[in-house]
Design an enzyme around this catalytic site. Structure first.
Site, PDB file in Angstrom:
ATOM      1  N   HIS A  62     -17.799  57.936  -9.245  1.00 27.00           N
ATOM      2  CA  HIS A  62     -17.959  59.104  -8.297  1.00 27.00           C
ATOM      3  C   HIS A  62     -16.984  60.171  -8.626  1.00 27.00           C
ATOM      4  O   HIS A  62     -15.570  59.903  -8.686  1.00 27.00           O
ATOM      5  CB  HIS A  62     -18.093  58.878  -6.851  1.00 27.00           C
ATOM      6  CG  HIS A  62     -19.300  57.955  -6.674  1.00 27.00           C
ATOM      7  ND1 HIS A  62     -20.542  58.737  -6.508  1.00 27.00           N
ATOM      8  CD2 HIS A  62     -19.751  56.709  -6.437  1.00 27.00           C
ATOM      9  CE1 HIS A  62     -21.637  57.860  -6.243  1.00 27.00           C
ATOM     10  NE2 HIS A  62     -21.126  56.608  -6.175  1.00 27.00           N
ATOM     11  N   PHE A 256     -23.464  48.516   5.783  1.00 27.48           N
ATOM     12  CA  PHE A 256     -22.621  49.357   6.932  1.00 27.48           C
ATOM     13  C   PHE A 256     -23.245  50.262   7.811  1.00 27.48           C
ATOM     14  O   PHE A 256     -24.170  51.099   7.058  1.00 27.48           O
ATOM     15  CB  PHE A 256     -21.593  50.280   5.974  1.00 27.48           C
ATOM     16  CG  PHE A 256     -20.995  49.654   4.761  1.00 27.48           C
ATOM     17  CD1 PHE A 256     -21.229  50.051   3.486  1.00 27.48           C
ATOM     18  CD2 PHE A 256     -20.240  48.382   5.192  1.00 27.48           C
ATOM     19  CE1 PHE A 256     -20.771  49.063   2.365  1.00 27.48           C
ATOM     20  CE2 PHE A 256     -19.609  47.807   3.832  1.00 27.48           C
ATOM     21  CZ  PHE A 256     -20.008  48.220   2.735  1.00 27.48           C
ATOM     22  N   ASP A 258     -24.541  53.052   9.326  1.00 25.34           N
ATOM     23  CA  ASP A 258     -24.419  54.435   9.372  1.00 25.34           C
ATOM     24  C   ASP A 258     -25.437  55.390   9.805  1.00 25.34           C
ATOM     25  O   ASP A 258     -26.322  54.401  10.498  1.00 25.34           O
ATOM     26  CB  ASP A 258     -23.793  55.093   7.988  1.00 25.34           C
ATOM     27  CG  ASP A 258     -25.053  55.189   6.748  1.00 25.34           C
ATOM     28  OD1 ASP A 258     -25.007  55.884   6.410  1.00 25.34           O
ATOM     29  OD2 ASP A 258     -25.850  53.985   6.910  1.00 25.34           O
ATOM     30  N   ASP A 334     -26.100  48.249  -0.287  1.00 24.97           N
ATOM     31  CA  ASP A 334     -25.827  49.174   0.411  1.00 24.97           C
ATOM     32  C   ASP A 334     -25.354  50.590  -0.052  1.00 24.97           C
ATOM     33  O   ASP A 334     -25.932  51.693   0.084  1.00 24.97           O
ATOM     34  CB  ASP A 334     -24.533  48.885   1.565  1.00 24.97           C
ATOM     35  CG  ASP A 334     -24.214  50.069   2.427  1.00 24.97           C
ATOM     36  OD1 ASP A 334     -23.733  51.185   1.855  1.00 24.97           O
ATOM     37  OD2 ASP A 334     -24.780  50.033   3.595  1.00 24.97           O
ATOM     38  N   ASP A 339     -26.475  56.100  -1.849  1.00 24.48           N
ATOM     39  CA  ASP A 339     -26.581  56.950  -3.113  1.00 24.48           C
ATOM     40  C   ASP A 339     -27.955  57.340  -3.343  1.00 24.48           C
ATOM     41  O   ASP A 339     -28.270  58.764  -3.456  1.00 24.48           O
ATOM     42  CB  ASP A 339     -26.030  56.374  -4.411  1.00 24.48           C
ATOM     43  CG  ASP A 339     -24.443  56.261  -4.493  1.00 24.48           C
ATOM     44  OD1 ASP A 339     -23.972  55.268  -5.297  1.00 24.48           O
ATOM     45  OD2 ASP A 339     -23.871  56.637  -3.607  1.00 24.48           O
TER      46      ASP A 339
HETATM   47  N1  LIG Z   1     -23.840  52.587   4.521  1.00 20.75           N
HETATM   48  C1  LIG Z   1     -23.254  53.496   3.947  1.00 20.75           C
HETATM   49  N2  LIG Z   1     -22.541  54.687   4.598  1.00 20.75           N
HETATM   50  C2  LIG Z   1     -21.971  55.390   3.945  1.00 20.75           C
HETATM   51  C3  LIG Z   1     -21.344  55.200   2.822  1.00 20.75           C
HETATM   52  C4  LIG Z   1     -20.606  56.585   2.312  1.00 20.75           C
HETATM   53  C5  LIG Z   1     -20.002  56.817   0.934  1.00 20.75           C
HETATM   54  N3  LIG Z   1     -19.773  55.749   0.160  1.00 20.75           N
HETATM   55  C6  LIG Z   1     -19.678  56.336  -1.008  1.00 20.75           C
HETATM   56  C7  LIG Z   1     -18.922  55.248  -1.812  1.00 20.75           C
HETATM   57  C8  LIG Z   1     -19.457  54.351  -2.745  1.00 20.75           C
HETATM   58  C9  LIG Z   1     -21.036  54.510  -2.795  1.00 20.75           C
HETATM   59  O1  LIG Z   1     -21.456  54.239  -3.954  1.00 20.75           O
HETATM   60  C10 LIG Z   1     -20.964  55.775  -1.979  1.00 20.75           C
HETATM   61  O2  LIG Z   1     -21.122  56.895  -2.898  1.00 20.75           O
HETATM   62  C11 LIG Z   1     -20.486  57.392   3.540  1.00 20.75           C
HETATM   63  N4  LIG Z   1     -21.288  56.595   4.546  1.00 20.75           N
HETATM   64  C12 LIG Z   1     -21.575  56.945   5.865  1.00 20.75           C
HETATM   65  O3  LIG Z   1     -22.588  57.869   5.667  1.00 20.75           O
HETATM   66  C13 LIG Z   1     -22.776  59.060   6.592  1.00 20.75           C
HETATM   67  C14 LIG Z   1     -22.374  60.464   5.784  1.00 20.75           C
HETATM   68  O4  LIG Z   1     -23.781  60.617   5.187  1.00 20.75           O
HETATM   69  P1  LIG Z   1     -23.986  62.061   4.600  1.00 20.75           P
HETATM   70  O5  LIG Z   1     -23.707  63.067   5.748  1.00 20.75           O
HETATM   71  O6  LIG Z   1     -25.216  62.219   3.895  1.00 20.75           O
HETATM   72  O7  LIG Z   1     -22.929  62.495   3.725  1.00 20.75           O
HETATM   73  C15 LIG Z   1     -21.617  58.595   7.435  1.00 20.75           C
HETATM   74  O8  LIG Z   1     -21.951  58.105   8.575  1.00 20.75           O
HETATM   75  C16 LIG Z   1     -20.740  57.946   6.627  1.00 20.75           C
HETATM   76  O9  LIG Z   1     -19.577  56.987   7.332  1.00 20.75           O
HETATM   77  C17 LIG Z   1     -22.019  53.998   2.041  1.00 20.75           C
HETATM   78  O10 LIG Z   1     -22.001  53.747   0.881  1.00 20.75           O
HETATM   79  N5  LIG Z   1     -22.754  53.290   2.652  1.00 20.75           N
END
Ligand SMILES: Nc1nc2c(c(CN[C@H]3C=C[C@H](O)[C@@H]3O)cn2[C@@H]2O[C@H](COP(=O)(O)O)[C@@H](O)[C@H]2O)c(=O)[nH]1
Length: 360
Positions: A62, A256, A258, A334, A339
């Site tokens: 990334h 996670f 979210d 996840d 992604d």
């Molecule tokens: N379950 C889960 N939640 C994640 C991520 C990530 C970023 N991870 C990066 C790192 C490695 C991975 O390859 C991803 O590229 C952010 N979040 C959550 O999402 C929300 C933001 O969303 P939006 O407003 O659309 O950008 C916010 O609650 C944030 O805490 C994840 O991976 N899994």
């Protein structure tokens, strides 16, 4: 009142989050895991991950993520996952409205929103010579004033970053604890965990209140620990399971909880909602932090990904092709689903749930 299921069948899971997710999914009234379509969801996810050769190495690819696994990367990951919450916009009152005015960060000729806006703001500050990732710097306003932090998160649009004061409070609290209890570096928390992700999870949630993502559900404490778990997962992914990223029980980490992945799980048929909840989400109604509906969405999402993980692991056993996905723990699933969601979220039939919270 209906009997509370799962109270007596105490599941012996290494991770208290998985135990909470099981309990929530067994007692959920408005969120369901459709048995008839979760297999298809697992098939779709599995075949897409194979096509993409999706693996732990994607994390460093990334553009805004650290490219070298070292102490600077650990400081960067700790700060990002300390602040990795609540990027959705108050301006969006109906699908697609005002999204051009939502909070965004301009960095190196590109505009970033959501999670990527957080990474961009931190990388921009580093480029401007601000030692933003040093805990002894963000621990105190003498070293980094509130106004300077406000400047660091300055928006490219009229909407500012949501929960700015809460983010400053998290930086002060966690920075002070790292300085006072862990000699100024999260590396010392990792060392104390003796290569156990579950021990590190307990160190984080015992010592840092702003990571203590817990609430009460049907009279019982449930632990969701979204940012504490993604902090461990991001370090594991950055170091590709070696060195500071080497944990012998990393597969006990769950999805996670979210607001973005549940939206994708619904789209894929791995989660379904009552008509009442469907209407609430599509009318952009706020869900209070700790409300039953919010906890059902978060807990069932964790359990849904757990079931998808088990289905995919069965498929891997029967798959005699050579292009297997190298790792199918809940973290990799996840990351892939998140992604996928970020690339397809504008086409999703149901919107995210809107809860203002420092926990996700
Ligand atoms: N379950 C889960 N939640 C994640 C991520 C990530 C970023 N991870 C990066 C790192 C490695 C991975 O390859 C991803 O590229 C952010 N979040 C959550 O999402 C929300 C933001 O969303 P939006 O407003 O659309 O950008 C916010 O609650 C944030 O805490 C994840 O991976 N899994």
């Amino acid at each position: 009142m209906d009997s509370v299921i799962g109270e007596s069948e105490v599941q012996q899971y290494a991770n208290p989050v998985l135990e909470s997710a099981y309990f929530i999914s067994k007692n959920s009234k408005d969120v369901f895991i459709p048995q008839d379509s979760i297999q298809e969801a697992a098939n779709t996810i599995y075949s897409n991950m194979k096509k993409l050769k999706y693996s732990i190495s994607v994390w460093k690819q990334h553009e805004l993520h650290p490219k070298v696994a070292n102490e600077d990367a650990i400081n960067w990951i700790f700060l990002v996952d300390l602040l990795n919450f609540s990027f959705w916009s108050d301006l969006e009152k109906e699908k697609g409205s005002n999204i051009q005015e939502r909070f965004s960060i301009y960095h190196k000729d590109k505009i970033y929103t959501g999670y990527w806006s957080l990474c961009a703001a931190i990388n921009r500050a580093i480029d401007e010579g601000i030692q933003i990732t040093n805990p002894s710097v963000y621990a105190s306003s003498e070293n980094l004033s509130d106004d300077k932090i406000k400047y660091i998160f300055r928006s490219h649009t009229s909407e500012g970053i949501p929960l700015l004061q809460e983010r400053i409070n998290c930086m002060r609290e966690a920075g002070k604890i790292l300085v006072e209890k862990f000699d100024g570096s999260f590396i010392n928390c990792i060392k104390q965990s003796n290569n156990s992700a579950m021990k590190l999870l307990k160190i984080i949630t015992d010592n840092f209140e702003c990571f203590r993502d817990e609430c009460e559900f049907l009279g019982r404490k449930v632990q969701l620990y979204k940012r504490a778990q993604i902090l461990i997962a991001d370090i594991w992914a950055c170091f590709e399971g070696h060195n500071y990223g080497s944990f012998n029980d990393i597969d006990d980490i769950t999805m996670f909880a979210d607001y973005r992945v549940p939206q994708a799980l619904f789209h894929l048929g791995a989660l379904s909602y009552s008509q009442n909840l469907h209407n609430i989400l599509n009318s952009f109604t706020l869900l209070p932090n700790g409300s039953q509906l919010e906890i059902e969405i978060r807990g069932c999402s964790i359990w849904s990904v757990e079931l998808i993980k088990r289905l995919i692991q069965q498929k891997i056993k029967q798959d005699n092709t050579l292009d297997l996905i190298p790792n199918s723990n809940a973290i990799i699933l996840d990351f892939y689903i998140w992604d996928f969601a970020n690339e397809n979220k504008l086409n999703f039939k149901v919107d995210i749930h809107r809860t203002r919270s420092i926990f996700y």
